[in-house]
Scaffold this motif. Structure first.
Motif, PDB file in Angstrom:
ATOM      1  N   ALA A  20       0.842  -1.194   0.000  1.00 46.19           N
ATOM      2  CA  ALA A  20       0.000   0.000   0.000  1.00 46.19           C
ATOM      3  C   ALA A  20       0.877   1.243   0.000  1.00 46.19           C
ATOM      4  O   ALA A  20       1.769   1.386   0.841  1.00 46.19           O
ATOM      5  CB  ALA A  20      -0.912  -0.012   1.226  1.00 46.19           C
ATOM      6  N   GLY A  21       0.631   2.114  -0.963  1.00 42.93           N
ATOM      7  CA  GLY A  21       1.411   3.348  -1.080  1.00 42.93           C
ATOM      8  C   GLY A  21       0.701   4.504  -0.409  1.00 42.93           C
ATOM      9  O   GLY A  21      -0.364   4.939  -0.875  1.00 42.93           O
ATOM     10  N   ALA A  49      11.961   5.101  11.789  1.00 41.44           N
ATOM     11  CA  ALA A  49      12.294   4.593  10.450  1.00 41.44           C
ATOM     12  C   ALA A  49      11.496   5.293   9.356  1.00 41.44           C
ATOM     13  O   ALA A  49      11.702   5.037   8.175  1.00 41.44           O
ATOM     14  CB  ALA A  49      12.050   3.092  10.380  1.00 41.44           C
ATOM     15  N   ILE A  50      10.571   6.200   9.738  1.00 37.04           N
ATOM     16  CA  ILE A  50       9.702   6.835   8.741  1.00 37.04           C
ATOM     17  C   ILE A  50      10.383   8.041   8.124  1.00 37.04           C
ATOM     18  O   ILE A  50      10.731   8.994   8.826  1.00 37.04           O
ATOM     19  CB  ILE A  50       8.353   7.244   9.378  1.00 37.04           C
ATOM     20  CG1 ILE A  50       7.579   5.992   9.812  1.00 37.04           C
ATOM     21  CG2 ILE A  50       7.530   8.078   8.407  1.00 37.04           C
ATOM     22  CD1 ILE A  50       6.274   6.268  10.500  1.00 37.04           C
ATOM     23  N   GLY A  51      10.583   7.973   6.823  1.00 38.40           N
ATOM     24  CA  GLY A  51      11.142   9.104   6.093  1.00 38.40           C
ATOM     25  C   GLY A  51      12.578   9.431   6.459  1.00 38.40           C
ATOM     26  O   GLY A  51      13.090  10.490   6.108  1.00 38.40           O
ATOM     27  N   GLY A  72       6.180  -0.796   7.798  1.00 40.83           N
ATOM     28  CA  GLY A  72       6.363   0.482   7.097  1.00 40.83           C
ATOM     29  C   GLY A  72       7.494   1.282   7.697  1.00 40.83           C
ATOM     30  O   GLY A  72       7.705   1.261   8.922  1.00 40.83           O
ATOM     31  N   GLY A  73       8.224   1.969   6.856  1.00 42.57           N
ATOM     32  CA  GLY A  73       9.350   2.812   7.298  1.00 42.57           C
ATOM     33  C   GLY A  73      10.532   2.639   6.368  1.00 42.57           C
ATOM     34  O   GLY A  73      11.228   1.640   6.431  1.00 42.57           O
ATOM     35  N   GLY A 109       7.516   7.485   0.791  1.00 40.11           N
ATOM     36  CA  GLY A 109       8.274   8.136  -0.284  1.00 40.11           C
ATOM     37  C   GLY A 109       8.423   7.306  -1.555  1.00 40.11           C
ATOM     38  O   GLY A 109       8.208   7.816  -2.667  1.00 40.11           O
ATOM     39  N   ALA A 110       8.753   6.042  -1.418  1.00 45.83           N
ATOM     40  CA  ALA A 110       9.017   5.207  -2.601  1.00 45.83           C
ATOM     41  C   ALA A 110       7.760   4.950  -3.430  1.00 45.83           C
ATOM     42  O   ALA A 110       7.856   4.587  -4.609  1.00 45.83           O
ATOM     43  CB  ALA A 110       9.653   3.880  -2.177  1.00 45.83           C
ATOM     44  N   SER A 111       6.587   5.190  -2.859  1.00 39.43           N
ATOM     45  CA  SER A 111       5.344   4.953  -3.620  1.00 39.43           C
ATOM     46  C   SER A 111       5.001   6.135  -4.523  1.00 39.43           C
ATOM     47  O   SER A 111       4.053   6.079  -5.301  1.00 39.43           O
ATOM     48  CB  SER A 111       4.179   4.645  -2.685  1.00 39.43           C
ATOM     49  OG  SER A 111       3.737   5.814  -2.017  1.00 39.43           O
TER      50      SER A 111
END
Ligand SMILES: O=C(CO)COP(=O)(O)O
Length: 263
Positions: A11-12, A179-181, A219-220, A243-245
């Protein structure tokens, strides 16, 4: 990823990025980058800002794309004098299947507490939306080795009052805040430790079968270069990707992770 009934989900979460025109371009490119087999094997979902949803719905319905979509938040209320809010029935009417609830950015910047998160999970389920419930610890909690207890407490609070049947519809996302962003991904072992503990907790409270059926994502800072290692873990059923999505090629590569996992 365990060999079970749980279909992998990528999921993006676009967060506050991409207007409705950019959204259409990205979804089109994503759909063209993936074939039917890949999209059947791995459930692929975009979570755009509210203002993009109608355009995304029109494109996906019109072209019969095998891509799902949902929103990033919802009101705990169904309607009324709540200026600026968007309700579950509005999202359901737009064909949303999913809605993110309790993302750490909303907990931090919008002061959402556990009771609010619980009310939003219930509101999503009441209107036929599957909540993607986020839990995760900050750096201080991690450094004090309190991460499992912290996530377990957030989970208990968010699932309060639900039946096992409802819990099976909830997707749980373990997103360590540190780990987020940040580009600092948790190791596959870190992800497994908490995703495994989350599943155990669900099993303890709602029964073993519910634990086995509930999908748990990580996620992260997920990227195409680290997804295979994370997905190789038995209790990780997918990822919530920020970000990668936003890059269709990179997101498509993440969806194609089975090609680079040795089984
Ligand atoms: O918060 C996230 C997804 O909800 C993760 O964001 P990043 O993938 O940009 O680290």
């Amino acid at each position: 990823m365990a060999d079970t009934v749980r279909r992998p989900l990528m999921a993006g979460n676009w967060k506050m990025n991409l207007n409705h025109l950019e959204a259409i371009a990205l979804v089109q490119k994503l759909a063209f980058s993936l074939n039917e087999k890949q999209l059947t094997e791995v459930e692929t979902v975009v979570l755009p800002p509210f203002t993009d949803l109608r355009s995304v719905q029109t494109l996906i319905d019109g072209d019969k794309l095998l891509i799902g979509y949902g929103a990033q938040d919802l009101s705990p209320y169904a309607s009324g004098a709540y200026t600026g809010e968007i309700s579950g029935p509005m999202l359901a009417r737009l064909g949303c299947q999913y809605v993110v609830v309790g993302h750490s950015e909303r907990r931090a910047y919008h002061h959402e507490d556990d009771a609010t998160v619980n009310a939003k999970v219930a509101a999503a389920l009441a209107h036929g939306l599957a909540p993607i419930l986020c839990v995760g610890e900050g750096l201080e909690v991690r450094e004090a080795a309190g991460h499992v207890a912290h996530c377990s407490d957030q989970l208990d609070a968010a699932l309060k009052g639900l039946t096992a049947e409802q819990v099976e519809k909830v997707v749980i996302a373990y997103e360590p805040v540190w780990a987020i962003g940040t580009g600092k991904t948790a190791t596959p072992e870190d992800a497994q430790e908490v995703c495994g503990a989350v599943r155990e907790r669900v099993a303890e409270r709602f029964g073993k079968e519910t634990g086995e059926r509930t999908r748990v994502l990580y996620g992260g800072s997920v990227k195409s270069s680290n997804i295979a290692g994370i997905m190789a873990k038995p209790d990780v059923d997918g990822a919530l990707i920020g970000g990668a999505s936003l890059d269709a090629d990179e997101f498509a590569k993440i969806v194609r992770f089975p090609e680079h996992v040795s089984r």
